[in-house]
Design a protein around this motif. Structure first.
Motif, PDB file in Angstrom:
ATOM      1  N   GLY A  73       0.779  -1.232   0.000  1.00 32.73           N
ATOM      2  CA  GLY A  73       0.000   0.000   0.000  1.00 32.73           C
ATOM      3  C   GLY A  73       0.806   1.275   0.000  1.00 32.73           C
ATOM      4  N   GLU A  74       2.104   1.157   0.224  1.00 27.77           N
ATOM      5  CA  GLU A  74       2.970   2.334   0.160  1.00 27.77           C
ATOM      6  C   GLU A  74       3.321   2.563  -1.301  1.00 27.77           C
ATOM      7  OE1 GLU A  74       4.106   4.226   2.814  1.00 27.77           O
ATOM      8  OE2 GLU A  74       2.745   3.008   4.044  1.00 27.77           O
ATOM      9  N   GLY A  75       3.261   3.783  -1.747  1.00 21.17           N
ATOM     10  CA  GLY A  75       3.670   4.072  -3.114  1.00 21.17           C
ATOM     11  C   GLY A  75       5.169   3.879  -3.265  1.00 21.17           C
ATOM     12  N   ILE A  76       5.583   3.579  -4.480  1.00 19.74           N
ATOM     13  CA  ILE A  76       6.999   3.391  -4.782  1.00 19.74           C
ATOM     14  C   ILE A  76       7.416   4.494  -5.744  1.00 19.74           C
ATOM     15  CG2 ILE A  76       8.694   1.881  -5.885  1.00 19.74           C
ATOM     16  CD1 ILE A  76       7.074  -0.494  -5.006  1.00 19.74           C
ATOM     17  N   PRO A  77       8.546   5.135  -5.494  1.00 22.98           N
ATOM     18  CA  PRO A  77       9.016   6.144  -6.446  1.00 22.98           C
ATOM     19  C   PRO A  77       9.205   5.526  -7.837  1.00 22.98           C
ATOM     20  CG  PRO A  77      10.286   6.278  -4.415  1.00 22.98           C
ATOM     21  CD  PRO A  77       9.437   5.026  -4.326  1.00 22.98           C
ATOM     22  N   GLN A  78       8.802   6.263  -8.845  1.00 21.79           N
ATOM     23  CA  GLN A  78       8.899   5.762 -10.212  1.00 21.79           C
ATOM     24  C   GLN A  78      10.344   5.395 -10.554  1.00 21.79           C
ATOM     25  OE1 GLN A  78       6.213   7.582 -13.031  1.00 21.79           O
ATOM     26  NE2 GLN A  78       7.829   7.582 -14.560  1.00 21.79           N
ATOM     27  N   ARG A  79      11.313   6.143 -10.054  1.00 21.96           N
ATOM     28  CA  ARG A  79      12.728   5.861 -10.298  1.00 21.96           C
ATOM     29  C   ARG A  79      13.110   4.488  -9.728  1.00 21.96           C
ATOM     30  NH1 ARG A  79      14.784   9.668  -7.400  1.00 21.96           N
ATOM     31  NH2 ARG A  79      15.470   8.359  -5.723  1.00 21.96           N
ATOM     32  N   GLU A  80      12.572   4.154  -8.570  1.00 19.97           N
ATOM     33  CA  GLU A  80      12.854   2.855  -7.956  1.00 19.97           C
ATOM     34  C   GLU A  80      12.260   1.716  -8.791  1.00 19.97           C
ATOM     35  OE1 GLU A  80      11.723   0.731  -3.758  1.00 19.97           O
ATOM     36  OE2 GLU A  80      12.295   2.838  -3.674  1.00 19.97           O
ATOM     37  N   LEU A  81      11.077   1.960  -9.357  1.00 25.39           N
ATOM     38  CA  LEU A  81      10.487   0.959 -10.242  1.00 25.39           C
ATOM     39  C   LEU A  81      11.395   0.730 -11.450  1.00 25.39           C
ATOM     40  CD1 LEU A  81       6.724   2.007 -10.231  1.00 25.39           C
ATOM     41  CD2 LEU A  81       7.718  -0.054  -9.209  1.00 25.39           C
ATOM     42  N   ALA A  82      11.915   1.809 -12.015  1.00 25.57           N
ATOM     43  CA  ALA A  82      12.794   1.707 -13.180  1.00 25.57           C
ATOM     44  C   ALA A  82      14.012   0.847 -12.851  1.00 25.57           C
ATOM     45  CB  ALA A  82      13.231   3.092 -13.641  1.00 25.57           C
ATOM     46  N   GLU A  83      14.603   1.055 -11.685  1.00 22.99           N
ATOM     47  CA  GLU A  83      15.777   0.283 -11.288  1.00 22.99           C
ATOM     48  C   GLU A  83      15.432  -1.187 -11.116  1.00 22.99           C
ATOM     49  OE1 GLU A  83      17.123   2.314  -7.790  1.00 22.99           O
ATOM     50  OE2 GLU A  83      17.782   4.068  -8.939  1.00 22.99           O
ATOM     51  N   GLY A  84      14.283  -1.469 -10.511  1.00 27.07           N
ATOM     52  CA  GLY A  84      13.857  -2.850 -10.295  1.00 27.07           C
ATOM     53  C   GLY A  84      13.517  -3.577 -11.579  1.00 27.07           C
ATOM     54  N   LEU A  85      13.084  -2.825 -12.573  1.00 25.58           N
ATOM     55  CA  LEU A  85      12.706  -3.421 -13.856  1.00 25.58           C
ATOM     56  C   LEU A  85      13.838  -3.400 -14.869  1.00 25.58           C
ATOM     57  CD1 LEU A  85       9.248  -1.645 -14.209  1.00 25.58           C
ATOM     58  CD2 LEU A  85       9.619  -4.068 -13.684  1.00 25.58           C
ATOM     59  N   GLU A 120       1.275   3.927  -7.171  1.00 30.60           N
ATOM     60  CA  GLU A 120       0.575   2.957  -6.320  1.00 30.60           C
ATOM     61  C   GLU A 120      -0.488   2.243  -7.149  1.00 30.60           C
ATOM     62  OE1 GLU A 120      -2.345   6.124  -4.088  1.00 30.60           O
ATOM     63  OE2 GLU A 120      -0.381   5.722  -3.195  1.00 30.60           O
ATOM     64  N   ALA A 121      -0.830   1.042  -6.747  1.00 36.69           N
ATOM     65  CA  ALA A 121      -1.836   0.257  -7.456  1.00 36.69           C
ATOM     66  C   ALA A 121      -3.221   0.785  -7.117  1.00 36.69           C
ATOM     67  CB  ALA A 121      -1.730  -1.210  -7.063  1.00 36.69           C
ATOM     68  N   THR A 122      -4.102   0.727  -8.093  1.00 31.31           N
ATOM     69  CA  THR A 122      -5.512   1.036  -7.863  1.00 31.31           C
ATOM     70  C   THR A 122      -6.207  -0.264  -7.467  1.00 31.31           C
ATOM     71  OG1 THR A 122      -6.080   0.545 -10.144  1.00 31.31           O
ATOM     72  CG2 THR A 122      -5.480   2.855  -9.633  1.00 31.31           C
ATOM     73  N   ALA A 123      -7.470  -0.188  -7.098  1.00 29.65           N
ATOM     74  CA  ALA A 123      -8.240  -1.399  -6.793  1.00 29.65           C
ATOM     75  C   ALA A 123      -8.306  -2.291  -8.039  1.00 29.65           C
ATOM     76  CB  ALA A 123      -9.636  -1.028  -6.313  1.00 29.65           C
ATOM     77  N   GLN A 124      -8.464  -1.676  -9.209  1.00 28.23           N
ATOM     78  CA  GLN A 124      -8.492  -2.425 -10.463  1.00 28.23           C
ATOM     79  C   GLN A 124      -7.141  -3.101 -10.712  1.00 28.23           C
ATOM     80  OE1 GLN A 124      -9.828  -0.097 -13.810  1.00 28.23           O
ATOM     81  NE2 GLN A 124      -9.113  -1.595 -15.290  1.00 28.23           N
ATOM     82  N   GLY A 125      -6.052  -2.406 -10.393  1.00 28.51           N
ATOM     83  CA  GLY A 125      -4.725  -2.985 -10.550  1.00 28.51           C
ATOM     84  C   GLY A 125      -4.511  -4.158  -9.615  1.00 28.51           C
ATOM     85  N   ALA A 126      -4.997  -4.040  -8.367  1.00 26.02           N
ATOM     86  CA  ALA A 126      -4.870  -5.135  -7.398  1.00 26.02           C
ATOM     87  C   ALA A 126      -5.664  -6.352  -7.857  1.00 26.02           C
ATOM     88  CB  ALA A 126      -5.332  -4.671  -6.024  1.00 26.02           C
ATOM     89  N   GLU A 127      -6.848  -6.116  -8.426  1.00 25.40           N
ATOM     90  CA  GLU A 127      -7.669  -7.217  -8.925  1.00 25.40           C
ATOM     91  C   GLU A 127      -6.982  -7.894 -10.122  1.00 25.40           C
ATOM     92  OE1 GLU A 127     -11.843  -7.777 -11.292  1.00 25.40           O
ATOM     93  OE2 GLU A 127     -11.790  -6.227  -9.736  1.00 25.40           O
ATOM     94  N   ALA A 128      -6.460  -7.098 -11.039  1.00 24.89           N
ATOM     95  CA  ALA A 128      -5.746  -7.641 -12.199  1.00 24.89           C
ATOM     96  C   ALA A 128      -4.522  -8.437 -11.748  1.00 24.89           C
ATOM     97  CB  ALA A 128      -5.337  -6.513 -13.146  1.00 24.89           C
ATOM     98  N   PHE A 129      -3.830  -7.934 -10.727  1.00 26.81           N
ATOM     99  CA  PHE A 129      -2.657  -8.637 -10.211  1.00 26.81           C
ATOM    100  C   PHE A 129      -3.060 -10.003  -9.655  1.00 26.81           C
ATOM    101  CE2 PHE A 129       0.096  -9.777  -6.638  1.00 26.81           C
ATOM    102  CZ  PHE A 129       1.289  -9.954  -7.318  1.00 26.81           C
ATOM    103  N   GLY A 130      -4.170 -10.060  -8.932  1.00 27.08           N
ATOM    104  CA  GLY A 130      -4.641 -11.337  -8.382  1.00 27.08           C
ATOM    105  C   GLY A 130      -4.886 -12.365  -9.467  1.00 27.08           C
ATOM    106  N   ARG A 131      -5.547 -11.956 -10.559  1.00 28.04           N
ATOM    107  CA  ARG A 131      -5.787 -12.875 -11.687  1.00 28.04           C
ATOM    108  C   ARG A 131      -4.466 -13.284 -12.338  1.00 28.04           C
ATOM    109  NH1 ARG A 131      -9.361  -8.879 -13.026  1.00 28.04           N
ATOM    110  NH2 ARG A 131      -8.167  -8.405 -14.926  1.00 28.04           N
ATOM    111  N   ALA A 132      -3.601 -12.307 -12.547  1.00 27.83           N
ATOM    112  CA  ALA A 132      -2.317 -12.583 -13.199  1.00 27.83           C
ATOM    113  C   ALA A 132      -1.427 -13.472 -12.334  1.00 27.83           C
ATOM    114  CB  ALA A 132      -1.603 -11.274 -13.526  1.00 27.83           C
TER     115      ALA A 132
END
Length: 169
Positions: A73-85, A120-132
């Protein structure tokens, strides 16, 4: 900077350039790393195709949602996402733009530093993540775990962790 020695001038009895070229390709470390990279690429392609077909998400989008789920539930800085990906800043921006347009994530300014944009993920993103995640688990079971003998899995995972955690990398 010279990359390869100039042609000609080979010492008598020394392997020819063609022989040296072929010998370099036959080194065990070259084969072994090649196996690891081909296995990873094959798994990535299968994961991407399966998630796109069943969930409409790319494997990279899944990885973003996975990182966000782990942030609890904590947002992640976009720069940190870039490094992780291992994406460029521009590539990450385009990916997050697409995910935001699809309603999977939202950007918010950081309360501590307004120069930082959090994702941060939206409720729709969390639902999509669960299916994925279900698709992900099936593909991992079929293509990563099933081909490896159960007794060999701990060794494989230990070796992969050692590579990932190598401080020299």
């Amino acid at each position: 900077m010279e990359i390869a020695p100039a042609a000609g001038g080979e010492a008598p009895g020394a392997p020819s350039a063609a022989e040296g070229f072929a010998a370099a390709a036959e080194r065990p470390a070259v084969h072994e790393l090649g196996l690891l990279l081909r296995a990873a690429a094959r798994l990535d392609r299968a994961m991407d195709a399966g998630m796109r077909a069943e969930c409409g998400l790319s494997h990279t989008m899944f990885e973003v949602l996975l990182m966000l789920a782990r942030a609890r539930g904590e947002g992640i800085p976009q720069r940190e996402l870039a490094e992780g990906l291992t994406l460029t800043s521009g590539g990450t921006t385009r990916l997050i733009d697409r995910m935001e347009q699809a309603g999977l994530v939202r950007r918010t300014p950081s309360a501590e530093d307004r120069r930082i944009t959090l994702v941060e993920a939206t409720a729709q993103g969390a639902e999509a993540f669960g299916r994925a995640a279900e698709v992900h688990a099936r593909i991992v079971d079929r293509l990563f775990l099933a081909p490896v003998a159960e007794g060999d899995r701990p060794h494989l995972l230990t070796a992969l962790r050692a590579i990932v955690e190598n401080p020299e990398a």
